[in-house]
Design a protein around this motif. Structure first.
Motif, PDB file in Angstrom:
ATOM      1  N   TYR A   1      -4.881   1.545  -8.787  1.00  0.00           N
ATOM      2  CA  TYR A   1      -5.887   2.229  -9.591  1.00  0.00           C
ATOM      3  C   TYR A   1      -6.516   3.283  -8.738  1.00  0.00           C
ATOM      4  N   LYS A   2      -7.401   4.114  -9.429  1.00  0.00           N
ATOM      5  CA  LYS A   2      -8.161   5.125  -8.712  1.00  0.00           C
ATOM      6  C   LYS A   2      -9.511   5.174  -9.409  1.00  0.00           C
TER       7      LYS A   2
ATOM      8  N   CYS B   1      -9.184   3.416 -12.981  1.00  0.00           N
ATOM      9  CA  CYS B   1      -8.106   3.879 -13.841  1.00  0.00           C
ATOM     10  C   CYS B   1      -6.799   3.442 -13.203  1.00  0.00           C
ATOM     11  N   TYR B   2      -6.052   2.552 -13.955  1.00  0.00           N
ATOM     12  CA  TYR B   2      -4.862   1.955 -13.351  1.00  0.00           C
ATOM     13  C   TYR B   2      -3.654   2.812 -13.616  1.00  0.00           C
TER      14      TYR B   2
ATOM     15  N   VAL C   1       0.851  -1.195   0.000  1.00  0.00           N
ATOM     16  CA  VAL C   1       0.000   0.000   0.000  1.00  0.00           C
ATOM     17  C   VAL C   1       0.881   1.237   0.000  1.00  0.00           C
ATOM     18  N   ASP C   2       1.978   1.074   0.661  1.00  0.00           N
ATOM     19  CA  ASP C   2       2.860   2.243   0.737  1.00  0.00           C
ATOM     20  C   ASP C   2       3.558   2.524  -0.582  1.00  0.00           C
ATOM     21  N   GLN C   3       3.562   1.578  -1.461  1.00  0.00           N
ATOM     22  CA  GLN C   3       4.249   1.757  -2.742  1.00  0.00           C
ATOM     23  C   GLN C   3       3.347   2.400  -3.787  1.00  0.00           C
ATOM     24  N   ALA C   4       2.035   2.626  -3.554  1.00  0.00           N
ATOM     25  CA  ALA C   4       1.111   3.179  -4.536  1.00  0.00           C
ATOM     26  C   ALA C   4       1.462   4.626  -4.827  1.00  0.00           C
TER      27      ALA C   4
ATOM     28  N   SER D   1      -4.463   3.521  -5.334  1.00  0.00           N
ATOM     29  CA  SER D   1      -4.559   2.643  -4.188  1.00  0.00           C
ATOM     30  C   SER D   1      -4.555   1.217  -4.709  1.00  0.00           C
ATOM     31  N   ALA D   2      -3.999   0.309  -3.877  1.00  0.00           N
ATOM     32  CA  ALA D   2      -4.013  -1.094  -4.260  1.00  0.00           C
ATOM     33  C   ALA D   2      -5.393  -1.681  -4.087  1.00  0.00           C
TER      34      ALA D   2
END
Length: 391
Positions: free
Chosen positions: A388-389, A380-381, A361-364, A369-370
């Motif tokens: 995506y968001k 939208c990836y 999660v911290d890498q998004a 967000s994962a």
């Protein structure tokens, strides 16, 4: 009368001569009595009155011509209404019984004989000869006496016909008696030739026509001779040919020869047809032989092609057999050598140890967000497809 070998050898042209040529033998006038007539004339000269114009015989020229002394000069006299075979004309041959006719006239009119001359409408002919009936002291008409012995035939040259009836009557007697030119015993006469021809054709075969020296050829030449006779040059021959007693027999000979020639022609046509048939059969045999030879040649060619193909096939089989044998030998040779030991497999590289301190999660990226709990809308990836968001 059997034809002589010389007659049988005559060709058509020679037979024309033979038909008109004198032949030997006793003259047909042998039964005449001219000397006795002369004697009787001498004995009765005082009592008998000589007919016509008085003349004295100088010499006999031939059977129907005589020289006489008339009015102090020699005159050539041609007997009227009688024609005898030729003996003296330089342009003609000596004809059959011509010498006998001359001999008869010499017996009737020896030199010094007193004769009487009577004339007709025309007194001379184209040769300048005096035309006359010649009478003996006893009244005998010499013109008719020649015809009576069969050594001359009646002849009419217009307009002179004064002595024609007695000459014709006398010739009829000769015809009845078969005298002189009508005697078949004389080999050169037309009756003798007709008889010879009839006999020759009685049992003749077509092949006899090819024998130039045979009796059939002589019969053919005899007809050719008759057809070649010029009526003006040989009136006595034309007269004889036209007699009813001979005309039918000559026509019979002509018909027999025509029939024989037609049979010969039919045989020739049959022989030609048979020859043509044989030639066609031989040609057919030749064509069949050529066709059979061609068939045999084609069969031999095909057999040779099959032999060569079989040789090629057998060579290929041998090659394949040898290749299989060689492959088997090679396989056997390979089986006899031990296989090398396989090389050990390389050890796998160690996997990197996970970083336990990193949270996905911290890498998004910012705004991505994962996982968004409860969101079901469009996404939208971010690059990489892990975050995506909402869109």
């Amino acid at each position: 009368m059997t034809p002589s070998p010389a007659f049988l050898r005559l060709g058509a042209s020679a037979l024309v001569l033979s038909l008109l040529t004198a032949c030997g033998g006793t003259a047909a006038s042998s039964n005449a009595t001219p000397s006795s007539n002369s004697s009787q004339a001498a004995e009765t000269s005082a009592a008998a009155e000589l007919r016509g114009e008085r003349a004295v015989v100088e010499r006999v020229i031939d059977g129907d011509t005589v020289d006489v002394r008339l009015g102090g000069e020699v005159v050539r006299v041609r007997l009227l209404n009688i024609d005898t075979p030729e003996t003296k004309d330089p342009n003609e041959i000596v004809e059959c019984l011509g010498p006998e006719a001359t001999a008869l006239l010499e017996e009737l009119l020896p030199p010094g004989t007193v004769v009487g001359l009577e004339y007709d409408q025309e007194r001379t002919d184209s040769y300048g000869r005096t035309l006359a009936g010649v009478f003996l002291q006893d009244g005998t008409l010499v013109n008719a006496e020649i015809a009576r012995q069969g050594l001359g035939t009646p002849l009419y040259i217009a307009p002179n016909d004064r002595f024609l009836p007695p000459v014709e009557e006398a010739f009829a007697e000769a015809e009845q008696q078969q005298a002189g030119l009508l005697d078949p015993a004389h080999g050169c006469t037309i009756p003798a030739r007709v008889q010879q021809a009839t006999t020759a054709l009685a049992d003749a075969a077509p092949a006899n026509l090819d024998d130039a020296t045979g009796e059939v050829a002589a019969a053919v030449a005899f007809l050719a001779a008759l057809d070649a006779v010029d009526g003006d040059a040989h009136p006595h021959v034309r007269h004889l040919v036209g007699l009813p007693s001979l005309e039918g027999r000559i026509a019979g000979v002509r018909g027999d020869i025509t029939a024989l020639q037609e049979r010969a022609a039919a045989q020739r046509r049959a022989a030609e047809a048979e020859a043509a048939r044989q030639a066609e059969a031989e040609e057919e045999q030749r064509r069949e032989a050529e066709a059979e030879a061609a068939r045999q040649a084609e069969a031999a060619r095909q057999a040779e092609a099959a032999r060569q193909a079989e040789a090629v096939r057998q060579a290929e089989v041998a090659r394949q057999t040898e290749a299989a044998r060689q492959a088997a030998v090679d396989a056997a040779n390979r089986a006899a050598v031990p296989a090398p030991a396989p090389a050990p497999a390389p050890a796998p590289a160690p996997k990197p140890a996970p970083n336990p301190g990193a949270n996905i999660v911290d890498q998004a990226p910012p705004g991505y967000s994962a996982e968004i709990p409860g969101y079901t809308g469009p996404r939208c990836y971010a690059p990489g497809g892990k975050f995506y968001k909402p869109c």
